[in-house]
Design a protein around this motif. Structure first.
Motif, PDB file in Angstrom:
ATOM      1  N   UNK A 116      18.387 -11.165   9.921  1.00 40.32           N
ATOM      2  CA  UNK A 116      17.159 -10.682   9.284  1.00 40.32           C
ATOM      3  C   UNK A 116      16.715 -11.672   8.200  1.00 40.32           C
ATOM      4  N   UNK A 117      15.405 -11.734   8.018  1.00 41.14           N
ATOM      5  CA  UNK A 117      14.815 -12.608   6.995  1.00 41.14           C
ATOM      6  C   UNK A 117      14.106 -11.744   5.961  1.00 41.14           C
ATOM      7  N   UNK A 118      14.256 -12.095   4.694  1.00 41.70           N
ATOM      8  CA  UNK A 118      13.594 -11.322   3.636  1.00 41.70           C
ATOM      9  C   UNK A 118      12.101 -11.617   3.641  1.00 41.70           C
ATOM     10  N   UNK A 119      11.304 -10.545   3.685  1.00 39.92           N
ATOM     11  CA  UNK A 119       9.842 -10.664   3.602  1.00 39.92           C
ATOM     12  C   UNK A 119       9.465 -10.892   2.135  1.00 39.92           C
ATOM     13  N   UNK A 120       8.426 -11.668   1.910  1.00 39.65           N
ATOM     14  CA  UNK A 120       8.014 -11.947   0.532  1.00 39.65           C
ATOM     15  C   UNK A 120       7.268 -10.775  -0.101  1.00 39.65           C
ATOM     16  N   UNK A 121       6.933  -9.780   0.713  1.00 37.42           N
ATOM     17  CA  UNK A 121       6.225  -8.603   0.190  1.00 37.42           C
ATOM     18  C   UNK A 121       7.231  -7.448   0.054  1.00 37.42           C
ATOM     19  N   UNK A 122       6.825  -6.388  -0.645  1.00 38.49           N
ATOM     20  CA  UNK A 122       7.769  -5.309  -0.919  1.00 38.49           C
ATOM     21  C   UNK A 122       8.720  -5.721  -2.025  1.00 38.49           C
ATOM     22  N   UNK A 123       9.808  -4.947  -2.188  1.00 36.27           N
ATOM     23  CA  UNK A 123      10.787  -5.276  -3.237  1.00 36.27           C
ATOM     24  C   UNK A 123      11.454  -6.611  -2.917  1.00 36.27           C
TER      25      UNK A 123
ATOM     26  N   UNK B   5       0.802  -1.227   0.000  1.00 38.68           N
ATOM     27  CA  UNK B   5       0.000   0.000   0.000  1.00 38.68           C
ATOM     28  C   UNK B   5       0.839   1.285   0.000  1.00 38.68           C
ATOM     29  N   UNK B   6       2.086   1.206   0.461  1.00 36.00           N
ATOM     30  CA  UNK B   6       2.919   2.429   0.448  1.00 36.00           C
ATOM     31  C   UNK B   6       3.138   2.952  -0.975  1.00 36.00           C
ATOM     32  N   UNK B   7       2.901   2.097  -1.979  1.00 38.30           N
ATOM     33  CA  UNK B   7       3.108   2.510  -3.375  1.00 38.30           C
ATOM     34  C   UNK B   7       1.809   2.920  -4.073  1.00 38.30           C
ATOM     35  N   UNK B   8       0.678   2.880  -3.370  1.00 35.30           N
ATOM     36  CA  UNK B   8      -0.620   3.117  -4.007  1.00 35.30           C
ATOM     37  C   UNK B   8      -1.093   4.543  -3.705  1.00 35.30           C
ATOM     38  N   UNK B   9      -1.093   5.444  -4.696  1.00 42.04           N
ATOM     39  CA  UNK B   9      -1.387   6.862  -4.417  1.00 42.04           C
ATOM     40  C   UNK B   9      -2.758   7.113  -3.799  1.00 42.04           C
ATOM     41  N   UNK B  10      -3.753   6.318  -4.150  1.00 41.72           N
ATOM     42  CA  UNK B  10      -5.101   6.568  -3.621  1.00 41.72           C
ATOM     43  C   UNK B  10      -5.321   6.024  -2.217  1.00 41.72           C
ATOM     44  N   UNK B  11      -4.327   5.366  -1.685  1.00 43.51           N
ATOM     45  CA  UNK B  11      -4.407   4.905  -0.295  1.00 43.51           C
ATOM     46  C   UNK B  11      -3.640   5.904   0.575  1.00 43.51           C
ATOM     47  N   UNK B  12      -4.268   6.383   1.641  1.00 47.80           N
ATOM     48  CA  UNK B  12      -3.687   7.415   2.518  1.00 47.80           C
ATOM     49  C   UNK B  12      -3.160   8.576   1.658  1.00 47.80           C
ATOM     50  N   UNK B  13      -4.049   9.216   0.883  1.00 46.84           N
ATOM     51  CA  UNK B  13      -3.590  10.194  -0.112  1.00 46.84           C
ATOM     52  C   UNK B  13      -3.042  11.494   0.475  1.00 46.84           C
ATOM     53  N   UNK B  14      -3.134  11.671   1.813  1.00 51.75           N
ATOM     54  CA  UNK B  14      -2.549  12.884   2.405  1.00 51.75           C
ATOM     55  C   UNK B  14      -1.016  12.843   2.430  1.00 51.75           C
ATOM     56  N   UNK B  15      -0.432  11.689   2.125  1.00 46.55           N
ATOM     57  CA  UNK B  15       1.032  11.549   2.141  1.00 46.55           C
ATOM     58  C   UNK B  15       1.475  10.928   0.822  1.00 46.55           C
ATOM     59  N   UNK B  16       2.308  11.625   0.056  1.00 46.75           N
ATOM     60  CA  UNK B  16       2.665  11.120  -1.280  1.00 46.75           C
ATOM     61  C   UNK B  16       3.209   9.696  -1.240  1.00 46.75           C
ATOM     62  N   UNK B  17       2.734   8.879  -2.158  1.00 47.56           N
ATOM     63  CA  UNK B  17       3.152   7.470  -2.186  1.00 47.56           C
ATOM     64  C   UNK B  17       4.581   7.344  -2.696  1.00 47.56           C
ATOM     65  N   UNK B  18       5.166   6.188  -2.456  1.00 42.81           N
ATOM     66  CA  UNK B  18       6.519   5.901  -2.924  1.00 42.81           C
ATOM     67  C   UNK B  18       6.450   5.330  -4.336  1.00 42.81           C
ATOM     68  N   UNK B  19       7.363   5.743  -5.203  1.00 42.59           N
ATOM     69  CA  UNK B  19       7.427   5.182  -6.558  1.00 42.59           C
ATOM     70  C   UNK B  19       8.174   3.856  -6.551  1.00 42.59           C
ATOM     71  N   UNK B  20       9.035   3.713  -5.555  1.00 44.06           N
ATOM     72  CA  UNK B  20       9.836   2.490  -5.486  1.00 44.06           C
ATOM     73  C   UNK B  20       9.510   1.761  -4.181  1.00 44.06           C
TER      74      UNK B  20
END
Ligand SMILES: [Zn+2]
Length: 293
Positions: free
Chosen positions: A271-278, A154-169
């Protein structure tokens, strides 16, 4: 409020921040989430101290205010005390520390808190996000893991929490180490030697007076062992040792450091890599964890 404590002691930090950051255009931006104001410190305080010493930017976020983490105090007074302790802990290793004002012991993975987390990750423009896995004895820890999983896309989705600019990456998301076996044991994809920053980590944990010298020993039935004198109790804190690195963590150390260098390492954060995100490849992980050279 973690059941087992970590830590230890050793040498000092090397400060060649400017040169290190100049070597790679921009400082890295790392954000870590814990349920309580000391959880990130226990799981990643050493690695954070290493990043900070090299000039990279680290923010720790406590998702609750810690207002249930004591046997004699509570409520707003305890929340204020723990916020001050967390900020002092952050100051001691050169990172930011944010404490969100959600009640301790009552965290649920709802939209309100998910949005708080999305805003934190976006505002920090994070390259890397650290968080607990959603398998844990403590519901606040468990739901912090769920909340981070829920925010990862969701951090990359502009229409979710639109008061804070989403991340492109999309950032890389990693889990802290834990000992829970079900539904799957922790897998140490990355292991960092923190032998060189153990004193810094102890110094950071020493700032959490209400926890490491009061609440956790009271809960464990060892309060009578804690010295009263500040220097003596800090020395006692150094004796509260981490378990030895597991065989899997030793194998990860060898992968990243080589067998010879890994051999002498005593204390590790993994640390373990999460399957979500990059999904980072090995080269990306080496850019994020610049400690293996
Ligand atoms: Zn905790």
């Amino acid at each position: 409020m973690l059941r087992t404590c970590v830590f230890l002691a050793s040498s000092s930090l090397v400060l060649f921040a400017a040169a290190a950051v100049a070597a790679q255009d921009q400082p890295l931006r790392i954000i870590a989430f814990g349920a309580h104001p000391d959880d990130c410190d226990i799981r990643a305080g050493g690695t954070a101290a290493k990043w900070a010493a090299l000039g990279h930017k680290v923010r720790f976020v406590s998702v609750t205010n810690g207002d249930a983490g004591h046997h004699e105090q509570g409520g707003g007074q305890l929340a204020m005390r723990r916020r001050a302790e967390a900020q002092e802990a952050g100051r001691r290793i050169g990172i930011e520390y944010v404490v969100l004002d959600n009640h301790d012991g009552e965290l649920v993975p709802d939209l309100k808190v998910r949005e708080q987390i999305i805003r934190q990750i976006r505002e920090w423009k994070a390259d890397l996000v650290l968080a607990p896995r959603p398998n844990d004895y403590h519901p606040d820890h468990r739901y912090t893991g769920v909340l981070l999983q829920d925010a990862a896309f969701m951090v990359t989705v502009p229409n979710v929490t639109p008061d804070t600019p989403s991340l492109r990456k999309n950032p890389v998301f990693l889990y802290f180490e834990d000992g829970f076996q079900k539904p799957a044991p922790f897998r140490p994809d990355i292991a960092v030697s923190i032998d060189d920053v153990l004193d810094k980590k102890i110094d950071m944990l020493d700032a959490h007076v209400s926890q490491v010298y009061e609440w956790l020993p009271w809960h464990d039935g060892t309060l009578a062992e804690v010295p009263k004198d500040p220097a003596a109790r800090k020395a006692w804190l150094k004796t509260q040792r981490d378990p030895e690195p597991t065989a899997a963590t030793r194998a990860a150390l060898e992968k990243w450091y080589g067998a010879d260098r890994a051999k002498g390492v005593k204390t590790v954060e993994a640390f373990e890599i999460c399957e979500y995100g990059a999904r980072p490849d090995e080269a990306q992980l080496r850019r994020l964890f610049l400690f293996f050279r």
